[in-house]
Motif scaffolding. Structure first.
Motif, PDB file in Angstrom:
ATOM      1  N   UNK A 104       0.848  -1.199   0.000  1.00 35.56           N
ATOM      2  CA  UNK A 104       0.000   0.000   0.000  1.00 35.56           C
ATOM      3  C   UNK A 104       0.877   1.240   0.000  1.00 35.56           C
ATOM      4  N   UNK A 105       0.421   2.278  -0.701  1.00 31.62           N
ATOM      5  CA  UNK A 105       1.071   3.588  -0.681  1.00 31.62           C
ATOM      6  C   UNK A 105       0.094   4.581  -0.075  1.00 31.62           C
ATOM      7  N   UNK A 106       0.531   5.278   0.976  1.00 27.90           N
ATOM      8  CA  UNK A 106      -0.327   6.281   1.602  1.00 27.90           C
ATOM      9  C   UNK A 106       0.292   7.650   1.380  1.00 27.90           C
ATOM     10  N   UNK A 107      -0.402   8.482   0.600  1.00 25.51           N
ATOM     11  CA  UNK A 107       0.016   9.857   0.368  1.00 25.51           C
ATOM     12  C   UNK A 107      -0.711  10.735   1.378  1.00 25.51           C
ATOM     13  N   UNK A 108       0.031  11.335   2.280  1.00 21.54           N
ATOM     14  CA  UNK A 108      -0.565  12.131   3.346  1.00 21.54           C
ATOM     15  C   UNK A 108      -0.175  13.594   3.116  1.00 21.54           C
ATOM     16  N   UNK A 109      -1.150  14.385   2.645  1.00 18.64           N
ATOM     17  CA  UNK A 109      -0.864  15.724   2.178  1.00 18.64           C
ATOM     18  C   UNK A 109      -0.599  15.679   0.677  1.00 18.64           C
ATOM     19  N   UNK A 110       0.099  16.682   0.186  1.00 18.51           N
ATOM     20  CA  UNK A 110       0.342  16.770  -1.261  1.00 18.51           C
ATOM     21  C   UNK A 110       1.834  16.870  -1.570  1.00 18.51           C
ATOM     22  N   UNK A 111       2.629  16.121  -0.804  1.00 19.28           N
ATOM     23  CA  UNK A 111       4.084  16.223  -0.936  1.00 19.28           C
ATOM     24  C   UNK A 111       4.599  15.670  -2.267  1.00 19.28           C
ATOM     25  N   UNK A 112       3.901  14.681  -2.855  1.00 19.31           N
ATOM     26  CA  UNK A 112       4.354  14.092  -4.114  1.00 19.31           C
ATOM     27  C   UNK A 112       3.193  14.064  -5.091  1.00 19.31           C
ATOM     28  N   UNK A 113       3.199  14.980  -6.044  1.00 19.75           N
ATOM     29  CA  UNK A 113       2.077  15.126  -6.969  1.00 19.75           C
ATOM     30  C   UNK A 113       1.879  13.888  -7.836  1.00 19.75           C
ATOM     31  N   UNK A 114       2.962  13.195  -8.176  1.00 18.14           N
ATOM     32  CA  UNK A 114       2.869  12.041  -9.063  1.00 18.14           C
ATOM     33  C   UNK A 114       2.865  10.709  -8.312  1.00 18.14           C
ATOM     34  N   UNK A 115       2.741  10.761  -6.997  1.00 20.62           N
ATOM     35  CA  UNK A 115       2.794   9.537  -6.195  1.00 20.62           C
ATOM     36  C   UNK A 115       1.738   8.518  -6.581  1.00 20.62           C
ATOM     37  N   UNK A 116       0.498   8.974  -6.810  1.00 24.97           N
ATOM     38  CA  UNK A 116      -0.580   8.056  -7.174  1.00 24.97           C
ATOM     39  C   UNK A 116      -0.304   7.408  -8.525  1.00 24.97           C
ATOM     40  N   UNK A 117       0.243   8.176  -9.458  1.00 30.79           N
ATOM     41  CA  UNK A 117       0.563   7.638 -10.793  1.00 30.79           C
ATOM     42  C   UNK A 117       1.630   6.555 -10.690  1.00 30.79           C
ATOM     43  N   UNK A 118       2.690   6.824  -9.922  1.00 30.57           N
ATOM     44  CA  UNK A 118       3.752   5.836  -9.779  1.00 30.57           C
ATOM     45  C   UNK A 118       3.227   4.562  -9.112  1.00 30.57           C
ATOM     46  N   UNK A 119       2.362   4.706  -8.122  1.00 26.76           N
ATOM     47  CA  UNK A 119       1.780   3.527  -7.459  1.00 26.76           C
ATOM     48  C   UNK A 119       0.947   2.713  -8.445  1.00 26.76           C
ATOM     49  N   UNK A 120       0.179   3.392  -9.267  1.00 29.73           N
ATOM     50  CA  UNK A 120      -0.673   2.698 -10.244  1.00 29.73           C
ATOM     51  C   UNK A 120       0.181   1.932 -11.255  1.00 29.73           C
ATOM     52  N   UNK A 121       1.276   2.535 -11.704  1.00 32.88           N
ATOM     53  CA  UNK A 121       2.158   1.868 -12.660  1.00 32.88           C
ATOM     54  C   UNK A 121       2.797   0.615 -12.071  1.00 32.88           C
TER      55      UNK A 121
END
Length: 415
Positions: A104-121
């Motif tokens: 699991x990847x938990x993005x807390x706040x908006x520190x990494x704009x592309x975090x969700x994209x990298x997790x999906x890939x």
């Protein structure tokens, strides 16, 4: 579960990471959930963002030592500093995901704009947690183009596909944000929950040694949006009416540099500097004591006052005075029953005069506030468990049923 935790070190967590703190002194929804993940045995790699110059970790908090890896990324001010930070953060998160075999990847706040994209890939489930978001406030005042150019990391969470987006129900208003962005169907399940509260014991109402005999209280971090200038205006109006033994106490860290100096200048201009006090950051358990022992606790955020400070004060039995126009606190501060709702400075001063003249009425409001808060707000233990269940339900297929009892704003399928 193995988790990649990508976050900003908000107030509270930053002190635990860099200042050898042992207790939470800010933003409990971040730190309490992280603590629960560690204590239940999840393996966590943390990539944490902080503003300013490079600082060394200085951790003495036992549970925080249970995090496997902590990678710090510091952001300097200025356009080049921000662009450099974005590139470094993206590169680090991408590398961790390619090497880490996470559940699991938990993005807390908006520190990494592309975090969700990298997790999906990488095929890793991803959720994002936002706290107070000023996206609606910005979109009401500026074009979408301006907001994306100036505040891209704050806008992209509402577009990026992921499992879920969880926001605090504090006036951030996810539905209105989505409408202003013209997003009719989200690429995530959307949740908007009120924070929890630690309901205090009777002992928490004990007077504080050295506190003024009669004082007004404002227990939130110091920044322009919180409306602390209005608090000084209220004290000034009371001073003009002849109440010269009332003090004003601010308790909260400075989150907008220099704003505390502005407040001090305001106090000096009104010859109130000897009656306006700044405590700085105060441990959570002490904030409630300051609030409940005050004549009234003031909150004048023009945007929303449904934050931790308000909830904690009400749970302690403080008399809260807040703007009448704030619809987000209609269930918490009911005028003349659980607190006071006012139009501005003069009406706030009227209500404080009323409190001074009718102590019995003040006691009734305090008791009503305590009881009502218990009916409206979950305990932190309950609220944290909701978030753990939310995460588990998206990671483990056999735990999807956990979501059936969790309040949802809208689903990615449009329902």
């Amino acid at each position: 579960m193995k988790i990649l935790y990508v976050a900003t070190a908000y107030a509270g967590l930053d002190s635990l990471l860099f200042n050898s703190a042992t207790k939470i002194d800010g933003l409990p929804p971040q730190t309490k959930v992280l603590k629960a993940l560690v204590e239940r045995g999840d393996e966590i790699d943390m990539i944490i963002h902080s503003d300013g110059e490079v600082r060394q970790l200085n951790i003495v908090c036992d549970w925080l030592k249970g995090i496997k890896t902590i990678k710090t990324v510091f952001r300097k001010q200025g356009l080049m500093g921000k662009l450099s930070f974005i590139n470094r953060m993206n590169a680090i998160v991408k590398r961790y995901l390619s090497e880490g075999n996470y559940d699991f990847v938990y993005l807390v706040g908006d520190a990494c704009a592309l975090g969700a994209r990298y997790a999906r890939l990488e095929g890793v489930p991803c959720g994002q947690r936002l706290f107070g978001s000023y996206a609606t406030w910005m979109l009401e005042r500026h074009s979408k183009s301006w907001c994306f150019i100036r505040h891209y990391p704050r806008m992209i969470p509402f577009y990026a596909p992921k499992k879920f987006l969880l926001m605090t129900e504090d006036g951030s208003d996810m539905e209105k944000t989505l409408a202003l962005l013209d997003i009719k169907r989200t690429h995530f399940d959307a949740y908007q929950w009120t924070n929890g509260v630690d309901f205090p014991s009777e002992a928490s109402a004990e007077p504080i040694l050295g506190a003024p005999d009669t004082y007004l209280f404002c227990g939130s971090r110091l920044e322009r949006m919180k409306g602390q200038k209005t608090c000084i205006e209220v004290l000034h109006e009371l001073d003009l009416r002849g109440y010269r033994d009332i003090h004003l106490v601010f308790a909260g860290r400075v989150s907008e540099p220099g704003f505390d100096d502005e407040l001090r200048k305001d106090a000096i201009n009104y010859s109130l500097d000897e009656r306006v006090h700044f405590l700085g950051s105060v441990p959570q358990e002490l904030v409630g004591r300051w609030a409940v022992n005050s004549l009234a606790s003031l909150t004048f955020n023009p945007y929303s006052n449904r934050g931790n400070a308000t909830i904690e004060a009400l749970a302690s039995g403080a008399v809260m005075i807040a703007p009448r126009a704030d619809k987000w606190i209609d269930d918490l501060i009911i005028d003349e029953i659980t607190g006071f709702r006012v139009e501005g400075v003069f009406e706030a001063a009227d209500r404080i005069e009323w409190l001074l003249a009718d102590e019995a009425h003040s006691d009734t409001i305090r008791e009503n506030a305590r009881k009502n808060t218990r009916n409206v707000v979950r305990t932190w233990e309950e609220r944290v468990q909701m978030e753990l269940d939310l995460i588990d339900s998206y990671v483990y297929p056999d735990m999807e049923s956990l979501r059936s009892s969790l309040p949802i704003l809208r689903r990615s399928d449009g329902s």
